[in-house]
Motif scaffolding. Sequence first.
Motif, mmCIF file in Angstrom:
data_model
loop_
_atom_site.group_PDB
_atom_site.id
_atom_site.type_symbol
_atom_site.label_atom_id
_atom_site.label_comp_id
_atom_site.label_asym_id
_atom_site.label_seq_id
_atom_site.Cartn_x
_atom_site.Cartn_y
_atom_site.Cartn_z
ATOM 1 N N THR A 145 0.803 -1.235 0.000
ATOM 2 C CA THR A 145 0.000 0.000 0.000
ATOM 3 C C THR A 145 0.832 1.280 0.000
ATOM 4 O O THR A 145 0.307 2.330 -0.404
ATOM 5 C CB THR A 145 -0.962 0.012 1.208
ATOM 6 N N ILE A 198 -6.333 6.850 10.015
ATOM 7 C CA ILE A 198 -6.874 5.567 9.547
ATOM 8 C C ILE A 198 -6.173 4.412 10.271
ATOM 9 O O ILE A 198 -6.815 3.436 10.692
ATOM 10 C CB ILE A 198 -6.687 5.444 8.019
ATOM 11 N N TYR A 199 -4.878 4.520 10.411
ATOM 12 C CA TYR A 199 -4.059 3.519 11.107
ATOM 13 C C TYR A 199 -4.578 3.317 12.537
ATOM 14 O O TYR A 199 -4.781 2.182 12.996
ATOM 15 C CB TYR A 199 -2.619 4.023 11.115
ATOM 16 N N VAL A 256 -7.548 4.030 13.768
ATOM 17 C CA VAL A 256 -8.890 3.421 13.744
ATOM 18 C C VAL A 256 -8.767 1.903 13.596
ATOM 19 O O VAL A 256 -9.436 1.131 14.307
ATOM 20 C CB VAL A 256 -9.746 4.008 12.596
ATOM 21 N N GLY A 257 -7.907 1.455 12.675
ATOM 22 C CA GLY A 257 -7.710 0.022 12.471
ATOM 23 C C GLY A 257 -7.187 -0.671 13.714
ATOM 24 O O GLY A 257 -7.657 -1.760 14.087
ATOM 25 N N GLY A 302 -11.040 -7.180 8.692
ATOM 26 C CA GLY A 302 -11.357 -5.797 8.313
ATOM 27 C C GLY A 302 -10.494 -4.815 9.066
ATOM 28 O O GLY A 302 -9.990 -3.829 8.495
ATOM 29 N N ALA A 303 -10.283 -5.081 10.367
ATOM 30 C CA ALA A 303 -9.414 -4.216 11.172
ATOM 31 C C ALA A 303 -7.968 -4.299 10.696
ATOM 32 O O ALA A 303 -7.288 -3.279 10.570
ATOM 33 C CB ALA A 303 -9.506 -4.623 12.646
ATOM 34 N N TYR A 305 -6.815 -5.011 7.726
ATOM 35 C CA TYR A 305 -6.588 -4.380 6.419
ATOM 36 C C TYR A 305 -6.893 -2.881 6.436
ATOM 37 O O TYR A 305 -6.376 -2.143 5.590
ATOM 38 C CB TYR A 305 -7.367 -5.129 5.331
ATOM 39 N N THR A 306 -7.718 -2.429 7.384
ATOM 40 C CA THR A 306 -7.857 -0.976 7.590
ATOM 41 C C THR A 306 -6.531 -0.416 8.075
ATOM 42 O O THR A 306 -6.058 0.635 7.611
ATOM 43 C CB THR A 306 -8.956 -0.684 8.633
ATOM 44 N N VAL A 347 -4.149 -0.089 5.185
ATOM 45 C CA VAL A 347 -4.365 1.121 4.371
ATOM 46 C C VAL A 347 -3.712 2.321 5.041
ATOM 47 O O VAL A 347 -3.070 3.159 4.382
ATOM 48 C CB VAL A 347 -5.879 1.374 4.165
ATOM 49 N N GLY A 348 -3.838 2.407 6.362
ATOM 50 C CA GLY A 348 -3.222 3.519 7.083
ATOM 51 C C GLY A 348 -1.713 3.521 6.966
ATOM 52 O O GLY A 348 -1.098 4.570 6.717
#
Length: 594
Positions: free
Chosen positions: A84, A108-109, A111-112, A151-152, A154-155, A158-159
């Motif tokens: 990413t 974002i990082y 949040v994950g 989901g967590a 891969y979130t 993304v971060g």
Amino acid sequence: MAVEDGRDEYTQDGTVDLKGNPVLRSKRGGWKACSFVVVYEVFERMAYYGISSNLVLYLTRKLHQGTVTSANNVTNWIGTIWMTPILGAYVADAHLGRYWTFIIASAIYLVGMSILTLAVSVPGLKPPHCTETNVANCRKASTLQLALFYGALYTLAVGTGGTKPNISTTGADQFDDFEPKEKAHKLSFFNWWMFSIFFGTLFANTVLVYIQDNVGWTLGYGLPTVGLAVSIVIFVAGTPFYRHRVPAGSPFTRMAKVIVAALRKWRVPIPNDPKEFYELDLEEYNKKGKFRIDSTPTLRFLNKACIKTGSTNPWILCSVTQVEETKQMLRMLPILAATFIPSTMIAQISTLFVKQGTTLQRDIGSFRIPPASLAGFVTISMLVSVVLYDRYFVSILRKWTKNPRGVTLLQRMGIGIILHIVIMMIASLTEMRRLSVAKKHGLDKTGGQVPLTIFTLLPQFMLMGIADAFLEVAKIEFFYDQAPESMKSLGTSYSMTSLGIGNFLSSFLLSTVSHITKKHGDKGWIRNNLNDSHLDYYYAFFAILNFLNFIFFMVITRFYVYKAEVSDSMEILKEDLGGSKVRSSNQEALREVA
């Protein structure tokens, strides 16, 4: 002179503050600004490795996945983590700049990480506890539980895509290439960068994995989440001291224009005189804080893009500098390819090496060593190696080579690749010994604990750290250093792409070898019961791959041409090493100011 009219007080490499104003060298940048960046990375490494180091055991023990499945899920996730950054580098170089890309990605990082901590903490979000030796007999995680957990993960991935390519480049941007003293500091930056961030890694590989194994996953994941939040606050606190680079537009579009323009003019003969090529005036570059690059004979076909044919369409006519920037990025691709196999070896640290550790004796008195904590020895050996390399190895060698780095970046990478061959040979021999002891005690049938200390694996872990001190440090510095000034984030993402593809390649090789070796009724090399597996064959296969990769690396490096320096700082440093007394008046003035 520059000193007299005050211009020398400002950076000369095009860096600005957040509002786009020129920055005073004495007010921003340098090690003062880097300290905030480095401290952030210490905490961020703690967060990342606090998850990745022990993830394979969480998937096995809590989500009840088998050896191949859990190892592949780990390497697929880590592969995504390191792929990413290409997107994050694009956004930074083309649109938002490194700072704002980093800030958004950090949110974002976080949040994950927060969702992941909830997923391992709330009982309803994970399968019930299982005491079966064979995980195939345990209740599997539900679709909802897996969706939330992955989901967590891969979130979070993304971060990191926005933070990883921009944090080290932000640190390196704090040193002006046009000021010899700052250039000298920049040559050591990546060594000390890696040294500092591995303190966070060491904490994760020792304290956090112990907490996860012996206290609980809630605290084991909660601490790195809090650590990440603290690190973001620390980074933001350093905002008044940072130097920034202005986004220069999409690097992919600029490179695509060159390739398309060259293809559209493939029949046009290339003039012998480079002065006939199209190029902007020097003033145009100076206004934008950019640098003009002279034409080179390498990848000569692309020079067709800057041949004048009467059209000014940017998809038909490109400047010499634009063509050379594209060449610089393309020239690094074969070097990038040569780093894939070593990156596959690194993937074994958090997968098969850890699984091996679970089969060995881990008790020292009443203390039980977490298998993943052996990765701490990778960190320790790397820390020691980086210090010895920077303080002694470089000092000794540069007296002979007259190279401010001691050896070239590619030579340093080559030493690391050789060490990877040695590592996998030792890992194969160690595994051969472990299997013989297991068979002697009948443990190849029962899958019990082998009467060998876990420290039997220590040589392969420690050598991996020494190899990282050569290969991984040189790799990130090489791709940053050789990238064009306007594409530094993208260049840095190459080193991360290497790790990403290495992890995906690890998943592919593990699945393929497992499948092929199970044909014709054979048990296969990799089974859930490692005492009845043949990891020794698998590691020997890796040693052969590394040897073939080293030959490939030697071939491509013979044809690699380093990019020209944008300033004369390296020449000044070389003259210092050679004891030369000859200096131009401008160089002397720069040294006096430094």
